[in-house]
Write an enzyme that holds these catalytic residues in place. Structure first.
Site, PDB file in Angstrom:
ATOM      1  N   LEU A  78      11.160 -20.649  -3.747  1.00 27.42           N
ATOM      2  CA  LEU A  78      10.041 -19.611  -3.212  1.00 27.42           C
ATOM      3  C   LEU A  78       8.693 -19.719  -3.762  1.00 27.42           C
ATOM      4  O   LEU A  78       8.673 -19.664  -5.099  1.00 27.42           O
ATOM      5  CB  LEU A  78      10.850 -18.108  -3.015  1.00 27.42           C
ATOM      6  CG  LEU A  78       9.560 -17.225  -2.714  1.00 27.42           C
ATOM      7  CD1 LEU A  78      10.278 -16.317  -1.385  1.00 27.42           C
ATOM      8  CD2 LEU A  78       9.308 -16.405  -3.577  1.00 27.42           C
ATOM      9  N   ASP A  87       0.738  -1.088   0.036  1.00 28.11           N
ATOM     10  CA  ASP A  87       0.059  -0.025  -0.044  1.00 28.11           C
ATOM     11  C   ASP A  87       0.868   1.405  -0.126  1.00 28.11           C
ATOM     12  O   ASP A  87       1.916   1.067   0.455  1.00 28.11           O
ATOM     13  CB  ASP A  87      -0.910  -0.020   1.234  1.00 28.11           C
ATOM     14  CG  ASP A  87      -2.028   0.792   1.181  1.00 28.11           C
ATOM     15  OD1 ASP A  87      -2.299   1.590  -0.097  1.00 28.11           O
ATOM     16  OD2 ASP A  87      -2.691   1.314   2.071  1.00 28.11           O
ATOM     17  N   HIS A 120       3.092   3.272  -8.708  1.00 23.68           N
ATOM     18  CA  HIS A 120       2.854   1.857  -9.147  1.00 23.68           C
ATOM     19  C   HIS A 120       4.106   1.351  -9.950  1.00 23.68           C
ATOM     20  O   HIS A 120       4.445   0.010  -9.454  1.00 23.68           O
ATOM     21  CB  HIS A 120       1.582   1.595  -9.962  1.00 23.68           C
ATOM     22  CG  HIS A 120       0.381   2.102  -9.313  1.00 23.68           C
ATOM     23  ND1 HIS A 120       0.154   1.727  -7.959  1.00 23.68           N
ATOM     24  CD2 HIS A 120      -0.756   2.651  -9.713  1.00 23.68           C
ATOM     25  CE1 HIS A 120      -1.112   1.923  -7.606  1.00 23.68           C
ATOM     26  NE2 HIS A 120      -1.808   2.671  -8.585  1.00 23.68           N
TER      27      HIS A 120
HETATM   28  C1  IPE Z   1      -0.649   0.164  -4.146  1.00 19.19           C
HETATM   29  O1  IPE Z   1      -0.839   1.485  -3.478  1.00 19.19           O
HETATM   30  C2  IPE Z   1      -1.849  -0.841  -4.094  1.00 19.19           C
HETATM   31  C3  IPE Z   1      -2.695  -1.043  -5.397  1.00 19.19           C
HETATM   32  C4  IPE Z   1      -3.759  -1.259  -5.374  1.00 19.19           C
HETATM   33  C5  IPE Z   1      -1.858  -1.510  -6.652  1.00 19.19           C
HETATM   34  P1  IPE Z   1      -2.178   2.569  -3.433  1.00 19.19           P
HETATM   35  O2  IPE Z   1      -2.586   2.777  -5.056  1.00 19.19           O
HETATM   36  O3  IPE Z   1      -3.287   1.949  -2.791  1.00 19.19           O
HETATM   37  O4  IPE Z   1      -1.690   3.799  -2.878  1.00 19.19           O
HETATM   38  P2  IPE Z   1      -2.336   4.649  -1.833  1.00 19.19           P
HETATM   39  O5  IPE Z   1      -3.071   4.069  -0.944  1.00 19.19           O
HETATM   40  O6  IPE Z   1      -3.496   5.528  -2.905  1.00 19.19           O
HETATM   41  O7  IPE Z   1      -1.130   5.665  -1.491  1.00 19.19           O
HETATM   42 MG    MG Z   2      -3.945   2.286  -0.962  1.00 16.47          MG
END
Ligand code: IPE
Ligand code: MG
Length: 219
Positions: free
Chosen positions: A113, A2, A19
């Site tokens: 893994l 996140d 991302h």
């Molecule tokens: C990555 O972080 C999680 C995914 C869904 C790919 P976020 O996209 O949730 O980032 P924030 O929470 O908006 O900062």
């Molecule tokens: Mg998020």
């Protein structure tokens, strides 16, 4: 994983740049897990709720999965990573479905893994899917126990997770491994996912080692 969006915002970049940075980080964390002898790693990459994000972001996240498979698969395979998918593939494009299935097939005999990629995954959707499969297979009510339900989840025969790490400081489960997390230890890292490095991972593991796990029993 996140905090990609906030990581990007902090730098005045579009969310997709976050991302991308998060995907770069994946390689570091994977390598660290192999080094540390972790046998199973599950990444929450795209939830059943993430479809509600702006279309361009959803498209970008699909593209990232495709790019990771296209560019990282040979290296992952070489390092002995066994790829698995958790979730519902039917809603993603046929082309991407085929790529995911090929990657799973290609790496199925690797044992360094196990890397579960939760993509179009939701804990509730997973339980519903398991119940549907149990009914479809004609199991009578008396046969249904914890072991049987576990068997029909996307994680199948895998053990429950010991530790669940969430980055970016949020104190939420967000529909992740609801059934499997019954006795998992949680750790919330204060940093955004792109900044979650080996040092942060080691901090999580050290704290995990100090936890007193009782599984509802007394010592
Ligand atoms: C990555 O972080 C999680 C995914 C869904 C790919 P976020 O996209 O949730 O980032 P924030 O929470 O908006 O900062
Ligand atoms: Mg998020």
């Amino acid at each position: 994983m996140d905090g990609n969006g906030r990581w990007a915002k902090q730098r005045g970049l579009p969310r997709l740049a976050g991302h991308r940075a998060g995907t770069e980080n994946l390689r570091r964390i994977l390598r660290a897990c192999v080094e540390l002898g972790i046998k199973i790693l599950t990444l929450y990459a795209f939830s059943t709720e993430n479809w509600g994000r702006p279309e361009a972001e959803v498209r970008g996240l699909m593209r990232i999965l495709e790019d990771v498979i296209d560019h990282e698969l040979p290296e992952l395979h070489k390092e002995g990573v066994q790829l698995r998918h958790l979730g519902d593939l039917s809603r993603i494009s046929k082309k991407l479905q085929t790529k995911v299935l090929n990657a799973v097939e290609m790496t199925r005999n690797n044992h360094q893994l196990i890397l579960n990629v939760a993509f179009n995954y939701g804990g509730r959707a997973e339980i519903i899917h398991a119940v549907q499969e149990i009914v479809r297979h004609g199991h009578p009510a008396e046969e249904i126990d914890e072991a049987l339900v576990s068997k029909y989840l996307y994680t199948g025969s895998l053990p429950d997770p010991d530790l669940i790490v969430r980055t970016s400081g949020e104190l939420r489960i967000s529909n992740f491994l609801l059934w499997q997390a019954a006795y998992a230890e949680y750790y919330i890292a204060p940093v955004f996912w792109p900044d979650f490095d080996k040092e942060e991972l080691c901090k999580a593991l050290r704290l995990f080692c100090q936890r007193d796990r009782r599984f509802g029993l007394v010592k």
